[in-house]
Write a protein that holds these residues in place. Structure first.
Motif, mmCIF file in Angstrom:
data_model
loop_
_atom_site.group_PDB
_atom_site.id
_atom_site.type_symbol
_atom_site.label_atom_id
_atom_site.label_comp_id
_atom_site.label_asym_id
_atom_site.label_seq_id
_atom_site.Cartn_x
_atom_site.Cartn_y
_atom_site.Cartn_z
ATOM 1 N N CYS A 195 157.552 91.093 -31.124
ATOM 2 C CA CYS A 195 157.749 91.440 -29.717
ATOM 3 C C CYS A 195 159.102 90.882 -29.283
ATOM 4 C CB CYS A 195 156.605 90.849 -28.888
ATOM 5 S SG CYS A 195 156.767 91.214 -27.139
ATOM 6 N N PRO A 233 160.996 91.937 -20.591
ATOM 7 C CA PRO A 233 160.427 92.144 -19.250
ATOM 8 C C PRO A 233 159.052 91.475 -19.179
ATOM 9 C CG PRO A 233 160.100 94.093 -20.619
ATOM 10 C CD PRO A 233 160.715 93.049 -21.502
ATOM 11 N N ALA A 286 158.457 100.243 -20.517
ATOM 12 C CA ALA A 286 157.546 100.921 -19.594
ATOM 13 C C ALA A 286 157.876 100.593 -18.130
ATOM 14 C CB ALA A 286 156.123 100.500 -19.907
HETATM 15 C C1 PEP Z 1 157.903 95.873 -25.873
HETATM 16 O O1 PEP Z 1 158.072 96.869 -26.587
HETATM 17 O O2 PEP Z 1 157.968 94.703 -26.288
HETATM 18 C C2 PEP Z 1 157.514 96.081 -24.459
HETATM 19 C C3 PEP Z 1 157.789 95.180 -23.534
HETATM 20 O O3 PEP Z 1 156.848 97.231 -24.286
HETATM 21 P P1 PEP Z 1 156.404 97.985 -22.924
HETATM 22 O O4 PEP Z 1 157.662 98.235 -22.174
HETATM 23 O O5 PEP Z 1 155.736 99.209 -23.426
HETATM 24 O O6 PEP Z 1 155.463 97.063 -22.199
#
Ligand code: PEP
Ligand code: MN
Length: 339
Positions: A103, A133, A186
């Motif tokens: 991640c 994020p 997202a």
């Molecule tokens: C990620 O890919 O680590 C991530 C934060 O994904 P998402 O934006 O789908 O929550």
């Protein structure tokens, strides 16, 4: 609207039609197929009179309005799938692409170990967040440029291409210096300033579906990028928020065949964020292959219990190897179907 030229229409006729389209205030997106030229006219204007006039312009066979609110990303505009080439891999084409990694980028050792292991297991692209994020401002926010440098090092060591997230338009130039694919998360699916900026970028973009976004909203966000000139966009289904609490999100796999009807953009599925549970990654990955996705994004960590973010949904290096081996027969079938 979509203007189909007659077979054998001359270059002068095509150029003249493009000129007329621009005269009506539309942008031209010309698609030169093997048999005929199809010209997309995108923008706002007096469609009825434009259609009538273009229908009687020499070389034109048919003129059809685009019924969808999204234009350049629609299947109506481009019936064949977009293929994005990254590091010898054809995303949307003949390769089922697997993007894998932690991640967050946490340290040199963590990213290098993961990169080597996911490569050995057959992944094509290394993922890792340097700008994170996070729901809470007190949680780890990412290593920022240090993290990008470590991703570059992992790329140099393994030969894997990299994908990483950019969160704000002011960081786009920095992230573009390092990455092969830019990820829009997202939470930023409707950050229109960011999307417009990426429309001028010359690298592929993976746009993730917003937490509670409809497919139409996702496609209109993609249109913000493609309409500015960057046509290398892929979409990612990563689960949406529902009443269910056992899983982190509800992975909407019906989005894959539904989006395939609506758009020519390549489709990636992220079962890690889509389920939030390690045990569900493998079955949902197989389901994604069967649903016709073009690839997967999977979170992998050498020691998930120590991960700075998303440990519960991260596969160990060993788990990932097993998952890839189990996926192989499904990918073989997928390849047969793609021809
Ligand atoms: C990620 O890919 O680590 C991530 C934060 O994904 P998402 O934006 O789908 O929550
Ligand atoms: Mn994550």
């Amino acid at each position: 609207m979509i203007i189909s030229m007659k077979r054998g229409a001359t270059r002068d006729q095509i150029d003249h039609v493009c000129e007329r389209i621009r005269g009506f205030g539309y942008k031209v997106h010309s698609i030169e197929g093997e048999e005929r030229v199809v010209i997309g006219a995108v923008g706002v204007g007096d469609t009825t009179s434009a259609i009538e006039q273009l229908e009687s312009t020499p070389g034109v066979e048919t003129v059809m309005p685009i019924s969808q609110p999204f234009k350049t990303v629609s299947r109506q505009m481009q019936p064949y799938k977009t293929v994005i080439r990254v590091n010898g891999c054809q995303i949307g084409g003949s390769d089922f692409v697997v993007m894998a990694g932690p991640c967050s980028v946490e340290s040199e050792e963590q990213i290098l170990t993961t990169a080597q292991a996911v490569k050995a297991a057959g992944a094509h692209i290394l993922r890792g967040g340097a700008f994170k994020p996070r729901t809470s401002p007190y949680d780890f926010q990412g290593m920022e440029e240090e993290g990008l440098k470590l991703l570059r090092k992992a790329k140099e060591t393994t030969g894997l291409a990299i994908i990483t997230e950019v969160m704000t338009d002011s960081d786009v130039d920095l992230v573009l210096e390092y990455t092969d694919i830019v990820q829009v998360g997202a939470r930023n699916m409707q950050n229109f300033a960011l999307l417009k900026r990426l429309g001028a970028a010359n690298k592929p973009v993976m746009l993730k579906r917003g937490l509670s976004s409809t497919l139409k909203e996702l496609l209109l966000s993609a249109e913000y990028i493609t309409s500015k000139g960057n046509t290398q966009v892929m979409l990612c289904e990563r689960g949406v928020r529902t009443f269910e609490t056992y899983t982190r999100n509800t992975l909407d796999l019906s989005a894959v065949p539904a989006l395939s009807e609506l758009t020519h953009l390549p489709l990636i599925v992220d079962p890690s964020h889509g389920t939030g549970r390690r045990s569900l990654i493998s079955p949902m990955s197989r389901a994604a292959v069967a649903a016709g996705a073009d690839g997967l994004m999977i979170e992998v960590h050498p020691c998930p219990e120590r991960a700075f973010s998303d440990g519960a949904q991260s596969l160990t290096l060993e788990n990932f190897g097993e998952m890839m081996a189990g996926l192989q027969p499904y990918v073989e079938l997928w390849k047969k179907e793609r021809g």
